[in-house]
Motif scaffolding. Structure first.
Motif, short mmCIF file in Angstrom:
data_model
loop_
_atom_site.label_atom_id
_atom_site.label_comp_id
_atom_site.label_asym_id
_atom_site.label_seq_id
_atom_site.Cartn_x
_atom_site.Cartn_y
_atom_site.Cartn_z
N PRO A 1 0.83 -1.22 -0.03
CA PRO A 1 -0.01 -0.09 -0.14
C PRO A 1 0.83 1.25 -0.19
O PRO A 1 0.48 2.18 -0.67
N LEU A 2 1.85 1.30 0.75
CA LEU A 2 2.83 2.47 0.76
C LEU A 2 3.35 2.68 -0.51
O LEU A 2 3.53 4.02 -1.22
N ILE B 281 -4.85 0.40 -10.83
CA ILE B 281 -4.47 0.16 -9.48
C ILE B 281 -4.57 -1.38 -9.29
O ILE B 281 -3.72 -1.90 -8.45
N LEU C 297 1.31 6.76 -6.78
CA LEU C 297 0.25 7.34 -7.13
C LEU C 297 0.39 8.87 -7.15
O LEU C 297 0.04 9.77 -7.98
N LEU C 298 1.11 9.11 -5.89
CA LEU C 298 1.02 10.74 -5.40
C LEU C 298 2.21 11.47 -6.44
O LEU C 298 1.96 12.67 -6.88
N PHE D 259 0.77 4.09 -2.84
CA PHE D 259 0.35 5.40 -2.41
C PHE D 259 1.57 6.49 -3.07
O PHE D 259 1.16 7.34 -3.71
N ALA D 260 2.70 6.16 -2.89
CA ALA D 260 3.89 6.93 -3.16
C ALA D 260 3.71 7.05 -4.74
O ALA D 260 4.03 8.29 -5.35
N LEU E 99 -9.87 8.40 -8.78
CA LEU E 99 -9.58 6.92 -8.34
C LEU E 99 -10.49 5.98 -8.92
O LEU E 99 -10.13 4.81 -9.38
#
Length: 324
Positions: free
Chosen positions: A107-108, A238, A114-115, A111-112, A231
């Motif tokens: 997940p991390l 994703i 996508l950001l 998240f990184a 999203l």
């Protein structure tokens, strides 16, 4: 010269040309058959069977044997599997560490990725250079040199503790502390978000700008647009990244082997490390083969669960509804 003789002369000249065309058509027709396709695929198919399927079948056979690489395999049935599930405490520990690693790193990392992908989507000068520089760590992140560098950075006298000392914070040896060692490995993997970032960036570019313009007219904020447009429209990407990163994280080996060697106190003893130790450290190839097939089943089950859950959160624009 009369008309009949002229026609005969033209036919005589055209004969060799027509013959060549017919030979060419017959040649091309032969290569249009499925046999030609299989011939071109033959090198890949041979490699698939000899380097993948055949070793897998051998591994499956060895998992039911006692095999040390130095002696002939001895058939033991389900003996290896029984030992693994009933009397192997290290197996449970390595499985626990691996699941914790997957649970936090995937997940991390997504998240990184996508950001950063959303930041790199902006049209500003020099963006191609920024994208290249940000993607660069993913090209070298799995190398042994980077793993050694990462170990030195988080050592007791490493660069990270030196930075903390500037703020009056006393550091520790992050890679020798059982409470922080796994975190350093997770941080290293999250730092290698480049491949997922590129896929996210491609997905973001496929989202129509008209959706954002229409929502802006209706008064939607950036946050509302992210959750209501970005999203949902990006959910297939994703799903793709989630599956790839989950499979890759379960097989994590190099960084743990170089940086911590599974320590301290087995706090970073990944499943792949344990399998490697059984196979090449103790020469228990039959036992290691059983461990490998258990991991294959675990990965297959986790992947199947992800796909089964996708019908609740993955949106496909072509049919206007969610589906799995």
């Amino acid at each position: 010269m009369n008309r009949s003789s002229s026609t005969a002369l033209n036919a005589a000249k055209a004969g060799p040309i027509l013959k060549k065309k017919s030979m060419l058509s017959r040649f091309l027709s032969r290569w249009e058959s499925p046999v030609a396709g299989y011939l071109f695929l033959a090198p890949w198919l041979i490699g698939l069977f000899l380097l993948t399927f055949w070793p897998m079948l051998q591994s499956l056979y060895f998992s039911f044997t006692k095999y040390s690489l130095l002696e002939q395999p001895e058939w033991t049935g389900f003996g290896n599997y029984e030992r693994i599930f009933t009397s192997d405490a290290v197996f449970l520990q390595s499985l626990k560490v691996t699941f914790l690693f997957v649970l936090f790193s995937v997940p991390l990392k997504l998240f990184a990725a996508l950001l950063i992908a959303m930041l790199l989507k902006q049209n500003i000068r020099g963006m191609s250079f920024y994208r290249t520089m940000i993607y660069l760590p993913s090209l070298i992140g799995t190398s042994i040199a980077v793993s050694i560098l990462w170990r030195n950075i988080f050592d007791s006298d490493g660069l990270f503790n030196q930075l903390l000392a500037l703020f009056g914070i006393k550091g520790v040896s992050w890679i020798t502390n059982p409470q922080t060692a796994l975190g350093t490995l997770i941080l290293l993997v999250v730092w290698q978000f480049g491949s997922s970032m590129v896929i996210f960036l491609a997905g973001l570019k496929q989202i129509s700008t008209e959706l954002y313009e229409a929502s802006s007219v209706d008064g939607a904020t950036r946050i509302r647009q992210f959750f209501s447009i970005t999203l949902p429209m990006l959910s297939p990407v994703i799903l793709f990244n989630l599956v790839l990163q989950t499979i890759g994280s379960f097989q994590m080996f190099t960084q743990a082997f170089i940086i911590t060697e599974g320590g301290p106190i087995n706090s970073t003893y990944m499943y792949a490390l344990y399998l490697y130790d059984r196979a090449f450290g103790r020469l228990q190839m039959g036992y290691a083969s059983a461990l490998a097939w258990i991991m294959l089943i675990i990965i297959a089950v986790c992947t199947a669960l992800i796909f089964m859950s996708s019908k609740y959160w993955v949106f496909y624009e072509n049919d206007g509804r969610k589906k799995g």
